[in-house]
Scaffold this active site. Structure first.
Site, mmCIF file in Angstrom:
data_model
loop_
_atom_site.group_PDB
_atom_site.id
_atom_site.type_symbol
_atom_site.label_atom_id
_atom_site.label_comp_id
_atom_site.label_asym_id
_atom_site.label_seq_id
_atom_site.Cartn_x
_atom_site.Cartn_y
_atom_site.Cartn_z
ATOM 1 N N CYS A 1 0.792 -1.224 0.000
ATOM 2 C CA CYS A 1 0.000 0.000 0.000
ATOM 3 C C CYS A 1 0.830 1.282 0.000
ATOM 4 O O CYS A 1 0.282 2.377 -0.005
ATOM 5 C CB CYS A 1 -0.976 -0.038 1.166
ATOM 6 S SG CYS A 1 -2.013 -1.499 1.024
ATOM 7 N N HIS B 1 -9.575 2.906 -0.120
ATOM 8 C CA HIS B 1 -8.164 2.527 -0.122
ATOM 9 C C HIS B 1 -7.869 1.777 -1.417
ATOM 10 O O HIS B 1 -8.174 0.594 -1.544
ATOM 11 C CB HIS B 1 -7.855 1.658 1.095
ATOM 12 C CG HIS B 1 -6.387 1.467 1.333
ATOM 13 N ND1 HIS B 1 -5.448 1.651 0.333
ATOM 14 C CD2 HIS B 1 -5.687 1.122 2.442
ATOM 15 C CE1 HIS B 1 -4.243 1.413 0.821
ATOM 16 N NE2 HIS B 1 -4.357 1.102 2.100
ATOM 17 N N HIS C 1 -1.663 8.976 4.958
ATOM 18 C CA HIS C 1 -2.066 7.627 4.562
ATOM 19 C C HIS C 1 -3.534 7.455 4.973
ATOM 20 O O HIS C 1 -4.327 6.945 4.212
ATOM 21 C CB HIS C 1 -1.153 6.594 5.224
ATOM 22 C CG HIS C 1 -1.327 5.212 4.703
ATOM 23 N ND1 HIS C 1 -1.135 4.898 3.387
ATOM 24 C CD2 HIS C 1 -1.698 4.055 5.307
ATOM 25 C CE1 HIS C 1 -1.374 3.603 3.201
ATOM 26 N NE2 HIS C 1 -1.718 3.070 4.344
#
Lengths: 368, 411
Positions: free
Chosen positions: B171, B336, B302
């Protein structure tokens, strides 16, 4: 900046765990391909080159390895073969060492087992949370860092059979960019039933029967200055790592011209003449691409008559680990002192997706 | 620093953006979505969600790959690779270049990902159960490899003097890929870089996060005291990078300058983030970019919307910044998107610099006192931005922080 060199290497291969068995197997020219145990490894292949008696429990340890998959264990073991000589540096400045590890698509076995559990379980979320990280492709690099306390840049790289060359190229860029002082760089690939089926279906008909191999090779890359300061012999300088794309990936004929251009560019960049190339280590993948690869190298080297080593004949098709193991073979062949001044080794690869690549390693010069 | 060719480092700028997102295809649509705080959330349709109590996500709807991909037969590409190729094509066009013009340069293509074509692997696992692995379709097998995410971009654009690098560092992969492009241009190794990230929603990853209890039932609410987790999303973000000199020579529009980046690894826990280590990564990035913490005008976090991430990340920010700048998460809008996430966030940062605004954190009701950040709740805010920071964290403790800035005249 002083040239970048390889100052240590480690390999886990079908010849065994460590650089010594790899060198010995290579010297003997012994094939490690054997019949597979069909009970443990059902699938389309009857032969394979596996790392003998390799398990995570045996080589990484019993503690904390219950859910560790094979590719992660291969990577952690191979990195472990190098860090034993870096103990002080890792303890003093863990963030100054990077880890760059190549993979095909992670552990396809772990990924597809997890999906299967979701499909067959009573509920679709009845999956083992402890195994979820195994399904993410940076697992091996991450576990390598955790296991050996390596806190610098930690990067996973993928690019089919060129993966090992891409990892080296990425590591060079990281060092030139000043992101750390040294990089442990290489690739790992496991044998698994899922990978075997994927390879079987993915290959062209004429390559179908080449047995699969597995393994890992990892290199310590740093500046010549840093190697000298640490008292390590520079085994080879990284002359150049170059890539090109075939204009028509489907037509194998273009691979010959493209790789020949790629090799010429790399030799130029490394300042090496064709006559200096003493060793050629091609991917030798089989089928028309392998013929094109060999022809391309001959086109680029002209009259030179180097030694050719086709590692794949001995350890099978190691997919994402192939070009890293070829690099390791170049170092193994050159012995404890590494490549001699004025000597070069050429490592090449051709991928089915139309990319080609090569690395030129040269004698690092000053001998101690 | 002086490189081997005797040249000082080149300044690196972003001149093209390609974005495939659940709130719009292409940079103008993405920008409109960021400005208005659009949400891409809807029920997941990619896989059969029977048996999950809730299954919202941020899928890219209305994406017809044939609209964007012309040279390659789109059935040879998995969904994530289709996103990657489409976004790369958009970035080249957005930069005012033709593929032919780009093909005359030495190029790096670097694409980050978490799952690559795990969606295809899901499908093959299903076939294996129903009919056996003998029945797999070779075309699906061939396209289900991570390397395709970058090599297909090369094929579609007809590039020749090029390195195709896929970076599956989960990620945080988008920032990793942009960082490698930055280094390659800075040193003069290549003349242009197409770099970013791509991922597609898949069962495997949804099931894993669901099992961990981290999937939000309805919406994603980063930094909110009632946040309930992530929403899995998908898409691709690709940036075209070149040297400032090259951009000026061809009169290109410049979105922003890449000032630098930092990477490090917690080397501690496979999934839980580490506050001190993340704080160190921000410091490494500031040093690499030649900026100080107080120069940073806003942070694109994030910001996944999980308990663990948001508190740890906010703590790390407070550790580095005496007064933290506004800190937002575009995951509130697009979910996400895994390997695409930090690439799309970097594209959002570039647009924010160009268009003088900070994108909002939507779905926000009450800030968690444990986070205590100004997350620009619900409405975009006008602001002149000189330096922005883009955070990314990944499983395995992989941190990557990217710093972008407004191009200043003086070198």
């Amino acid at each position: 900046m002083s040239p970048l060199v390889i100052s240590a290497w480690s390999a886990t291969s079908p010849f065994g765990v460590g650089a010594d068995p790899f060198r010995a197997g290579l010297e003997a020219g012994r094939s490690a391909v054997e019949p597979v145990d069909r009970e443990t490894h059902p699938g389309p292949f009857e032969q394979a080159a596996l790392v003998p008696e390799f398990t995570a429990a045996r080589y990484v340890g019993k503690k904390g390895t219950r859910t560790m998959d094979r590719v992660t264990a291969l990577a952690v073991t191979t990195v472990g073969g190098l860090v034993k000589d870096l103990t002080d540096e890792l303890a003093a400045h863990p963030e100054q060492t990077g880890l760059v590890l190549g993979t095909g698509s992670g552990s396809v076995q772990s990924i597809m087992d997890f999906t299967r559990d979701s499909l067959v379980g009573e509920r679709p979320y009845h999956v083992d949370p402890a195994r979820f990280p195994n399904t993410v492709m940076n697992r091996a690099a991450g576990q390598g860092a955790i296991w050996h306390r390596i806190k610098g840049p930690n990067t996973t790289v993928a690019g089919g059979t060129l993966t090992g060359l891409l990892a080296l190229s990425y590591a060079v860029r990281l060092l030139r960019g000043g992101h750390c002082g040294r990089v442990l760089c290489g690739a790992a690939e496991e044998y698994s039933t899922q990978r075997a089926w994927l390879e079987w279906h993915g290959r062209a008909e004429e390559e179908r029967d080449t047995p699969l191999g597995e393994g890992s090779a990892v290199f310590l890359v740093e500046s010549a200055e840093a190697a000298e300061a640490a008292g390590r012999t520079a085994l080879a300088a990284i002359g150049a790592v170059r890539f090109r794309a075939c204009a028509e990936p489907e037509g194998a004929a273009t691979a010959r011209r493209t790789l020949a251009d790629c090799v010429r560019g790399a030799l130029d960049a490394a300042g090496v003449g064709p006559e200096n190339v003493r060793a050629v280590l091609p991917l030798a993948g089989g089928g028309p691409l392998a013929t094109q690869e060999a022809a391309a190298v001959r086109d680029a080297l002209g009259e030179a008559r180097p030694r050719w080593t086709r590692l794949r004949d001995l350890v099978g098709d190691t997919s994402a680990a192939a070009t890293s193991l070829q690099l390791a073979a170049a170092l193994a062949e050159s012995g404890d002192r590494g490549l001699a001044p004025g000597e070069a080794a050429l490592i090449t690869g051709v991928d089915r997706d139309g990319m080609v690549g090569c690395a030129v390693l040269t004698g690092a010069g000053a001998r101690r | 620093m002086v490189y081997d060719d005797g040249q000082p480092p080149r300044r690196v700028v972003i001149t093209g953006l390609g974005t495939v997102t659940s709130i719009g295809l292409g940079a103008p649509a993405f920008l409109a979505g960021l400005r208005t705080g659009r949400s891409g959330v809807k029920p997941i349709t990619t896989f059969d969600t029977t048996g999950f109590a809730h299954a919202n996500g941020c899928e890219v709807a209305d994406f017809d790959p044939r609209e964007w991909i012309h040279r390659i037969d789109t059935t040879e590409l998995g969904r994530a690779t289709q996103f990657s190729v489409a976004a790369a094509g958009m970035a080249v066009a957005d930069a005012g270049l033709t593929p032919q013009e780009l093909g005359e340069r030495r190029v790096l293509v670097s694409v980050g990902t978490t799952d690559a074509e795990s969606g295809d692997l899901d499908g093959l696992a299903r076939t294996q159960l129903d009919e056996g692995p003998e029945r797999w379709a070779p075309g699906v097998v061939r396209r289900a490899q991570a390397g395709r995410l970058s090599s297909a971009v090369v094929r579609e654009l007809g590039l020749v003097d090029v390195e195709a690098l896929t970076i599956p560092t989960a990620c945080a992969a988008g920032n990793y890929a942009i960082g490698s492009g930055f280094d390659a241009i800075r040193s003069g190794e290549v003349e242009a870089a197409l770099c970013g990230g791509a991922d597609a929603v898949c069962r495997k990853t949804f099931a894993g996060f669901y099992r961990l209890g981290t999937i939000a039932p309805e919406v994603c609410q980063p930094f909110d005291k009632d946040r309930k987790g992530i929403l899995t999303g998908e898409g691709a973000g690709v940036l075209l990078l070149e040297s400032l000199e090259s951009a000026r020579a061809r009169g290109a529009r410049i979105y922003a300058e890449v000032l630098g980046y930092g990477l490090n690894c917690d080397a501690h826990h496979p999934v839980a983030p580490d506050q001190d280590s993340l704080a160190r990564c921000m410091e490494v990035a500031h040093r690499n970019a030649g900026v100080k913490a107080e120069d940073v005008d806003f942070i694109s976090a994030h910001g996944t919307g999980t308990r663990a991430n948001d508190v740890t990340e906010a703590g790390a920010i407070r550790q580095v910044f005496d007064t933290p700048p506004p800190t937002i998460s575009i995951k509130s809008m697009i979910g996400h998107s895994m390997g695409a996430a930090s690439a799309l966030a970097a594209a959002a940062c570039a647009l924010a610099i160009t268009e003088d605004f900070i994108p909002p954190t939507v779905n926000h009701r009450e800030t968690d006192p444990e986070c205590a950040l100004d997350c620009v709740p619900n409405e975009a805010r006008a602001a002149r931005l000189d330096v922005v920071q883009n955070n990314a964290l990944a499983f395995a403790g992989n941190n990557a922080v990217l710093i972008l800035g407004r191009v200043r005249e003086a070198a």
